[in-house]
Enzyme design. Structure first.
Site, PDB file in Angstrom:
ATOM      1  CB  THR A 112       4.239  16.301   3.301  1.00  0.00           C
ATOM      2  OG1 THR A 112       3.948  17.617   2.838  1.00  0.00           O
ATOM      3  CG2 THR A 112       3.374  15.298   2.575  1.00  0.00           C
ATOM      4  CB  VAL A 113       7.527  12.901   5.150  1.00  0.00           C
ATOM      5  CG1 VAL A 113       7.943  11.485   5.535  1.00  0.00           C
ATOM      6  CG2 VAL A 113       7.515  13.049   3.632  1.00  0.00           C
ATOM      7  CB  VAL A 137       9.676  -3.005  17.437  1.00  0.00           C
ATOM      8  CG1 VAL A 137      11.002  -2.499  17.971  1.00  0.00           C
ATOM      9  CG2 VAL A 137       9.412  -2.442  16.062  1.00  0.00           C
ATOM     10  CE  LYS A 181      12.586  10.425  -5.752  1.00  0.00           C
ATOM     11  NZ  LYS A 181      11.306  10.871  -6.326  1.00  0.00           N
TER      12      LYS A 181
END
Ligand code: NAP
Ligand code: HSE
EC number: 1.1.1.3
Length: 430
Positions: free
Chosen positions: A13-14, A33, A205
């Site tokens: 997914t990520v 950048v 978290k």
């Protein structure tokens, strides 16, 4: 350096979102950048799986050494999950002077402090903004935007799955199990949703946020955790009729140098900003001594939101490489850990009890609370379906956790109290 090379661990997914953002935003990223960010290798489990993104087949490998021992790779992005094996992989990468970007809160809550120290010793960056509240830049806000302040309280909805379940149970009166299944199908529940539902995901978290906010080494064992399995439709109905919404809330607060971190179902006044956060959305309230109240809201999970945070971290590391610096000077905890005792934790509480519907019941109950010096903000009594039984719901004024525990113990000894059905924290009224 005109080009920075990346090894990507995980293309789920990520990971898929990371590749998409690197491809779709390549021009903006290069402009900001000053270097191109190139994927060199991608570590996966299954080489033959169909992928929802355009990649070169030769990038894929099942051998982690092709990333961590690869002299061409500057930065490892870890978005594959797992704790112990992943920790070993990242340790090896850091010793090989690779910088790390990860979305893995499970790993960071357990091994984060050691990995951060190892990274510092090896002059490497390790950034993990995506690991808390997905697309909300909350770690970045604590370490950068609010860096000059002294944080006093963090209060948040940091698990999307439980917020989704509670929203559907409250607004649509749906049952727990089918809504959990829906959350899994929508992709924001963990593969094993126990950690979502029982509060562990949120606790991990909150550990990461508390460590950053209070600069102590707080571990998972220091967090009081309870999940949402005990919340019934009746609890929600009672809470609603008294003007509250039930949410799974993580709290990290400091007072006189002592810290309290917890994740618990909490009743919030229904107009409270966190009560208005619905479905899988996350929100984090931060109170700083100087800034006062701030609030961060957004998607706490999902492919592109989470990948946004990952790629932003990647860009920071790439900029650091170009400048020849790392951003990890303040990693070592500044203070010894000091935790509050139960008699130093103050909160309001919601108590729901099944009691005898008879003369004298209320007096016996109030005597218990009077003995503990507990007073009430709200009391509600309703008849039960059972004969000669009533249900009482009480909201206390602010009391210490110790007063609550003593009162509960003494209530259990009363012959007129059949059961303490539920007991939840109440917050947000001061
Ligand atoms: P996922 O969809 O299950 O993807 C995991 C990827 O890692 C897959 O590509 C898998 O390979 C690969 N993989 C897993 N174990 C591996 C191993 N031992 N060796 C090689 N490849 C391996 O997971 P995800 O949802 O993207 O989550 C990744 C991480 O981000 C986790 O730490 C999670 O907690 C964190 N996170 C996720 C979200 C979210 O919204 N999903 C939000 C915030 C943080 P195959 O594709 O070949 O199976
Ligand atoms: N399972 C997590 C959640 C995913 O529901 O919030 C993001 O960490």
């Amino acid at each position: 350096m005109s080009q920075v090379n990346v090894g990507l661990c995980g293309l789920g997914t990520v990971g898929t979102g990371v590749v998409k953002i690197l491809q779709n935003h390549a021009d903006e990223i290069k402009y900001k950048v000053g270097s191109e960010l190139n994927i060199k290798k991608i570590l996966v489990h299954d080489l033959n799986k169909a992928r929802d993104v355009a990649i070169s087949r030769e990038w894929l490998t099942t051998d982690p050494d092709e990333l961590v021992n690869n002299a061409d790779i500057d930065i490892i992005i870890e978005v594959m999950g797992g704790i112990e094996d992943t920790n070993l992989l990242l340790e090896k990468a850091i010793r090989n002077k690779k910088h790390i970007v990860t979305a893995n809160k499970d790993l960071m809550a357990v091994h984060g402090q050691k990995l951060l120290k190892l990274a510092k010793e090896n002059q490497c960056d390790i950034l993990y903004d995506a690991s808390v509240a997905g697309g909300i830049p909350i770690i970045r806000s604590l370490t950068e935007g609010l860096a000059s302040d002294k944080i006093q309280k963090i209060m948040g909805i940091v698990n999307g799955t439980t917020n989704y379940i509670l929203t559907k149970m409250t607004d649509e009166e749906l049952a727990f199990e089918p809504v959990l299944k829906e959350a899994q199908e929508l992709g924001f529940a963990e593969a094993d949703p126990t950690s979502d539902v029982d509060g562990l995901d949120a606790a991990r978290k909150m550990v990461l946020l508390a460590n950053l906010a209070f600069k102590m080494e707080i571990g998972l064992d220091d967090v009081e955790v309870s999940g949402i399995r005990t919340i019934s439709q009746e609890d929600i109905t009672f809470a609603t009729s008294l003007g509250y919404t039930i949410k799974l809330i993580g709290i990290a607060s400091i007072h006189n140098g002592k810290v309290e971190v917890s994740v618990e179902p909490t009743l919030l006044p229904k107009e409270h900003p966190l009560a208005l956060v619905k479905n899988e959305f996350n929100a984090v309230y931060v109170y700083g001594e100087a800034v006062g109240e701030t609030m961060f809201y957004g998607p706490g999970a999902g492919s592109l939101p989470t990948a946004t945070a990952v790629v932003s971290d990647l860009m920071d590391v790439a900029k650091n490489i170009r400048l020849g610096i790392t951003g990890n000077e303040y990693i070592t905890p500044q203070y010894e850990k000091q935790l509050k005792e139960d008699n130093e934790k103050y909160m309001q509480y919601f108590l729901r009890m099944e009691v005898d519907d008879a003369a004298g019941t209320f007096q016996k109950i109030t005597n218990v609370f009077t003995d503990e010096n507990v007073s009430f903000a709200k009391i509600l009594q309703l008849p039960s379906d059972k004969e000669k039984i009533a249900e009482i719901v009480m909201i206390t004024h602010k009391i210490s956790k110790q007063q609550l525990l003593n009162s509960r113990e003494n209530l259990k000894g009363l012959d007129v109290v059949n059961e303490i059905i539920s007991c939840y924290r109440v917050d947000g009224e001061d």
